[in-house]
Design a protein around this motif. Structure first.
Motif, PDB file in Angstrom:
ATOM      1  N   SER A   1       0.828  -1.208   0.000  1.00 22.51           N
ATOM      2  CA  SER A   1       0.000   0.000   0.000  1.00 22.51           C
ATOM      3  C   SER A   1       0.863   1.259   0.000  1.00 22.51           C
ATOM      4  CB  SER A   1      -0.930  -0.012   1.220  1.00 22.51           C
ATOM      5  OG  SER A   1      -1.804   1.092   1.198  1.00 22.51           O
ATOM      6  N   LEU A   2       1.909   1.268   0.820  1.00 22.00           N
ATOM      7  CA  LEU A   2       2.821   2.416   0.872  1.00 22.00           C
ATOM      8  C   LEU A   2       3.528   2.623  -0.461  1.00 22.00           C
ATOM      9  CD1 LEU A   2       4.487   2.130   4.413  1.00 22.00           C
ATOM     10  CD2 LEU A   2       3.076   4.014   3.566  1.00 22.00           C
ATOM     11  N   CYS A   3       3.971   1.530  -1.048  1.00 25.15           N
ATOM     12  CA  CYS A   3       4.662   1.621  -2.336  1.00 25.15           C
ATOM     13  C   CYS A   3       3.728   2.126  -3.428  1.00 25.15           C
ATOM     14  CB  CYS A   3       5.248   0.267  -2.729  1.00 25.15           C
ATOM     15  SG  CYS A   3       6.670  -0.221  -1.728  1.00 25.15           S
TER      16      CYS A   3
ATOM     17  N   THR B   1       4.828   5.623  -5.066  1.00 26.98           N
ATOM     18  CA  THR B   1       5.319   5.555  -6.450  1.00 26.98           C
ATOM     19  C   THR B   1       4.248   5.934  -7.471  1.00 26.98           C
ATOM     20  OG1 THR B   1       4.822   3.188  -6.616  1.00 26.98           O
ATOM     21  CG2 THR B   1       7.027   3.797  -5.868  1.00 26.98           C
ATOM     22  N   GLY B   2       2.969   5.941  -7.043  1.00 20.47           N
ATOM     23  CA  GLY B   2       1.885   6.377  -7.927  1.00 20.47           C
ATOM     24  C   GLY B   2       1.820   5.604  -9.229  1.00 20.47           C
TER      25      GLY B   2
ATOM     26  N   ALA C   1       5.549   0.093 -13.127  1.00 22.96           N
ATOM     27  CA  ALA C   1       6.825   0.120 -13.845  1.00 22.96           C
ATOM     28  C   ALA C   1       7.976  -0.402 -12.982  1.00 22.96           C
ATOM     29  CB  ALA C   1       7.127   1.541 -14.315  1.00 22.96           C
ATOM     30  N   TRP C   2       8.084   0.118 -11.753  1.00 27.27           N
ATOM     31  CA  TRP C   2       9.190  -0.321 -10.886  1.00 27.27           C
ATOM     32  C   TRP C   2       8.846  -0.359  -9.397  1.00 27.27           C
ATOM     33  CZ3 TRP C   2      10.442   3.380  -7.291  1.00 27.27           C
ATOM     34  CH2 TRP C   2      10.093   4.706  -7.585  1.00 27.27           C
ATOM     35  N   GLY C   3       7.770   0.322  -8.992  1.00 24.57           N
ATOM     36  CA  GLY C   3       7.433   0.377  -7.570  1.00 24.57           C
ATOM     37  C   GLY C   3       7.109  -0.980  -6.969  1.00 24.57           C
ATOM     38  N   TRP C   4       6.591  -1.899  -7.779  1.00 23.30           N
ATOM     39  CA  TRP C   4       6.231  -3.241  -7.289  1.00 23.30           C
ATOM     40  C   TRP C   4       7.443  -4.035  -6.819  1.00 23.30           C
ATOM     41  CZ3 TRP C   4       8.162  -7.703  -9.523  1.00 23.30           C
ATOM     42  CH2 TRP C   4       8.798  -7.568 -10.764  1.00 23.30           C
ATOM     43  N   ARG C   5       8.631  -3.642  -7.281  1.00 23.98           N
ATOM     44  CA  ARG C   5       9.849  -4.386  -6.932  1.00 23.98           C
ATOM     45  C   ARG C   5      10.299  -4.148  -5.485  1.00 23.98           C
ATOM     46  NH1 ARG C   5      12.294  -6.384 -11.509  1.00 23.98           N
ATOM     47  NH2 ARG C   5      11.615  -5.486 -13.508  1.00 23.98           N
ATOM     48  N   ILE C   6       9.994  -2.978  -4.953  1.00 23.98           N
ATOM     49  CA  ILE C   6      10.499  -2.591  -3.626  1.00 23.98           C
ATOM     50  C   ILE C   6      10.122  -3.586  -2.527  1.00 23.98           C
ATOM     51  CG2 ILE C   6      10.439  -0.792  -1.840  1.00 23.98           C
ATOM     52  CD1 ILE C   6       9.973   1.249  -4.121  1.00 23.98           C
ATOM     53  N   PRO C   7       8.855  -4.022  -2.417  1.00 23.71           N
ATOM     54  CA  PRO C   7       8.503  -4.974  -1.357  1.00 23.71           C
ATOM     55  C   PRO C   7       9.276  -6.293  -1.434  1.00 23.71           C
ATOM     56  CG  PRO C   7       6.520  -4.000  -2.308  1.00 23.71           C
ATOM     57  CD  PRO C   7       7.659  -3.603  -3.183  1.00 23.71           C
ATOM     58  N   PHE C   8       9.587  -6.744  -2.655  1.00 23.72           N
ATOM     59  CA  PHE C   8      10.349  -7.985  -2.811  1.00 23.72           C
ATOM     60  C   PHE C   8      11.794  -7.803  -2.364  1.00 23.72           C
ATOM     61  CE2 PHE C   8       6.870  -8.676  -5.831  1.00 23.72           C
ATOM     62  CZ  PHE C   8       6.513  -9.983  -5.539  1.00 23.72           C
TER      63      PHE C   8
ATOM     64  N   ASP D   1     -11.413   0.824  -6.341  1.00 24.02           N
ATOM     65  CA  ASP D   1     -10.029   1.275  -6.237  1.00 24.02           C
ATOM     66  C   ASP D   1      -9.114   0.181  -5.685  1.00 24.02           C
ATOM     67  OD1 ASP D   1      -8.032   3.587  -6.198  1.00 24.02           O
ATOM     68  OD2 ASP D   1      -7.976   2.910  -4.104  1.00 24.02           O
ATOM     69  N   LYS D   2      -7.974  -0.052  -6.349  1.00 26.76           N
ATOM     70  CA  LYS D   2      -7.057  -1.127  -5.957  1.00 26.76           C
ATOM     71  C   LYS D   2      -6.536  -0.948  -4.530  1.00 26.76           C
ATOM     72  CE  LYS D   2      -5.303  -2.580 -10.481  1.00 26.76           C
ATOM     73  NZ  LYS D   2      -4.092  -2.730 -11.328  1.00 26.76           N
ATOM     74  N   GLN D   3      -6.109   0.259  -4.228  1.00 30.74           N
ATOM     75  CA  GLN D   3      -5.531   0.502  -2.911  1.00 30.74           C
ATOM     76  C   GLN D   3      -6.583   0.371  -1.807  1.00 30.74           C
ATOM     77  OE1 GLN D   3      -2.972   3.864  -2.756  1.00 30.74           O
ATOM     78  NE2 GLN D   3      -2.500   3.651  -0.589  1.00 30.74           N
ATOM     79  N   LEU D   4      -7.797   0.804  -2.103  1.00 29.89           N
ATOM     80  CA  LEU D   4      -8.888   0.710  -1.132  1.00 29.89           C
ATOM     81  C   LEU D   4      -9.158  -0.748  -0.768  1.00 29.89           C
ATOM     82  CD1 LEU D   4     -10.987   2.615   0.281  1.00 29.89           C
ATOM     83  CD2 LEU D   4     -12.586   1.935  -1.518  1.00 29.89           C
ATOM     84  N   ILE D   5      -9.230  -1.618  -1.775  1.00 34.16           N
ATOM     85  CA  ILE D   5      -9.507  -3.036  -1.535  1.00 34.16           C
ATOM     86  C   ILE D   5      -8.323  -3.716  -0.877  1.00 34.16           C
ATOM     87  CG2 ILE D   5      -9.967  -5.239  -2.678  1.00 34.16           C
ATOM     88  CD1 ILE D   5     -12.370  -3.360  -2.424  1.00 34.16           C
ATOM     89  N   THR D   6      -7.134  -3.350  -1.302  1.00 29.39           N
ATOM     90  CA  THR D   6      -5.930  -3.922  -0.675  1.00 29.39           C
ATOM     91  C   THR D   6      -5.913  -3.615   0.816  1.00 29.39           C
ATOM     92  OG1 THR D   6      -4.690  -3.655  -2.740  1.00 29.39           O
ATOM     93  CG2 THR D   6      -3.407  -3.985  -0.734  1.00 29.39           C
ATOM     94  N   ASN D   7      -6.277  -2.389   1.173  1.00 31.44           N
ATOM     95  CA  ASN D   7      -6.335  -2.003   2.587  1.00 31.44           C
ATOM     96  C   ASN D   7      -7.470  -2.724   3.322  1.00 31.44           C
ATOM     97  OD1 ASN D   7      -4.208  -0.263   2.189  1.00 31.44           O
ATOM     98  ND2 ASN D   7      -5.484   1.549   1.948  1.00 31.44           N
ATOM     99  N   ALA D   8      -8.600  -2.930   2.642  1.00 32.36           N
ATOM    100  CA  ALA D   8      -9.741  -3.611   3.267  1.00 32.36           C
ATOM    101  C   ALA D   8      -9.404  -5.051   3.629  1.00 32.36           C
ATOM    102  CB  ALA D   8     -10.950  -3.570   2.324  1.00 32.36           C
ATOM    103  N   VAL D   9      -8.590  -5.669   2.792  1.00 30.70           N
ATOM    104  CA  VAL D   9      -8.190  -7.059   3.024  1.00 30.70           C
ATOM    105  C   VAL D   9      -7.353  -7.195   4.306  1.00 30.70           C
ATOM    106  CG1 VAL D   9      -6.737  -8.919   2.074  1.00 30.70           C
ATOM    107  CG2 VAL D   9      -8.420  -7.796   0.631  1.00 30.70           C
TER     108      VAL D   9
END
Length: 439
Positions: free
Chosen positions: A174-176, A180-181, A186-193, A273-281
């Motif tokens: 969620s933070l990423c 990274t918006g 493009a690249w923000g998904w890599r940070i958590p890994f 919204d993706k972030q909204l559902i991710t947070n709900a989970v």
């Protein structure tokens, strides 16, 4: 020679910490993949497929990790029942961390073509092997260091790794996404890994400070360890392995429907919204975080089966209004749906680790509990998102998935009813624990 009680308690606290921290890190890695499989992997690794096929392929790679978990259980169980629980735990954590870090460095389909998804599947497979060896070792070590009256609670320390790992992975994702918006895909998904690399060192530091369980040390001294633990377990306890695995359908299937499929369904079919559902989970993990240890504590007082039965009934009832509430697209009602379908699985999951450890004798405990738990990963959680997606596509309605959960609960209730320790010595131990809990 009897161990001093103060020494045992001190070591028990260390083992509890090692179980919570180590499994939290491993489940952070494992859940991180599930979230990305729903959010970005279809576009990054399967871009030439249709929308439906891209998601299906992404969920199939998710399943590969579950398919590898029994293999990890076989490899590490054999090692853990012959060489030691601690050594197996250190190795599994290292394997998991390396594979997750490498995922963060993977080129996408647009860079290297079909090699990208092949490498992704390979790393997911290695992830599965690592987590397959983690659970059984952590549970076995925790239960074997605990007192008779707190085995359920101590076993749940390993189970707490699931909600903590999930909370941490969801917060990081969620933070990423927020920081990274538009660059997240493009690249923000890599940070958590890549963060996994640092977490592994923390886990290793804690785990290297624990000692081997006294029960296993005694086995080694008496030269009573199994020569071929996995084969002996499969040959001597096939019924127990299968029944124990089927008891997990009621918690594992709805858990992955809540945490993985719901993200896809809400964002793709309901256009939320993706972030909204991710947070709900996150509510799934928060529910587990509070209920798992309490349910485990109750199992020390009233018995594992009674608590797990009640959880299975709760899951069945919680499944009925789930998609009706999700379809409202109202955040409050979605939150209620997620919590309702999480309570039952959390109640089941609390005592589950200790129940699985108790139905196998000491010299086969790592192997028996691991095989049962990880076999369930294939038939339950690993297939849940894929089966749910297939049912939705076929029936054009999410209510077919509700019936899928109900059927899983009925199977689990039946399996738990039939599940009893076969070994006489193990049966005596379980009865002693039950008597001690009622004193």
């Amino acid at each position: 020679m009897k161990m001093d009680e103060s020494v045992r308690k001190k070591q028990m606290k260390k083992v509890a910490l090692a179980s919570v921290v180590g499994t939290s890190i491993e489940w952070y890695d494992f859940f991180l993949y599930g979230t990305m499989a729903a959010l970005v992997f279809p576009q990054l690794f399967f871009p030439e497929s249709s929308s439906y096929m891209g998601v299906l392929q992404s969920f199939i790679t998710l399943f590969v990790g579950f398919l590898a978990r029994p293999i990890g259980a076989i490899i590490f169980s054999s090692y853990g029942d012959k060489v030691g629980r601690k050594a197996a735990l250190v190795t599994s954590l290292l394997l998991m961390g390396i594979s997750t870090t490498l995922m963060g460095l993977l080129p996408t389909y647009h860079s290297i073509g079909t090699v990208a998804p092949i490498l992704l599947v390979l790393l997911r497979f290695i992830q599965g092997i690592g987590v397959g060896g983690e659970w059984g070792g952590s549970v076995t070590l925790s239960v074997e260091w605990s007192s008779k009256k707190s085995k359920g609670l101590m076993g749940s320390m390993t189970q707490l790794g699931v909600p903590i790992g999930m909370i941490f992975s969801t917060i990081v994702v969620s933070l990423c996404m927020s920081l990274t918006g538009d660059s997240f895909e493009a690249w923000g998904w890599r940070i958590p890994f890549l963060l996994s690399f640092a977490l592994v060192f923390i886990g290793l530091y804690i785990r290297l400070g624990i000692e081997e369980s006294p029960e296993f040390v005694k086995l080694k001294e008496e030269k009573a360890t199994a020569k071929q633990p996995v084969l002996e377990t499969i040959k001597g306890y096939p019924k127990e392995i299968l029944l124990a695995a089927f008891t997990r359908l009621a918690d594992n299937v709805p858990f992955y429907i809540c945490t993985t499929f719901t993200v896809y369904y809400a964002t793709t079919h309901l256009h939320m919204d993706k972030q909204l559902i991710t947070n709900a989970v996150l509510l799934v993990a928060i529910t587990f975080l509070f209920i798992v240890p309490y349910a485990a504590h109750l199992s020390d007082k009233f018995g594992r089966k009674k608590i797990m039965f009640s959880g299975m009934i709760m899951t069945l009832l919680g499944a009925l209004p789930y998609f009706y509430l999700i379809n409202t697209k109202e955040l409050v009602l979605i939150a209620i749906a997620i919590v309702l379908l999480s309570i039952g699985p959390a109640v089941i999951y609390g005592p589950q680790a200790t129940l699985l450890a108790e139905i196998f004798p000491v010299h086969l405990r790592f192997s028996g509990s691991s095989l049962a738990y990880q076999f369930a990963a294939i038939i339950a959680g690993g297939l849940a998102p894929t089966i749910s997606l297939t049912l939705l596509e076929k029936f054009k309605s999410p209510y077919a998935i509700t019936m899928y959960i109900v059927v899983c609960c009925v199977i689990s209730i039946t399996a738990l009813t039939l599940l009893k320790p076969k070994d006489k010595q193990t049966q005596i131990i379980v009865e002693e624990h039950a008597r001690a809990s009622n004193e």
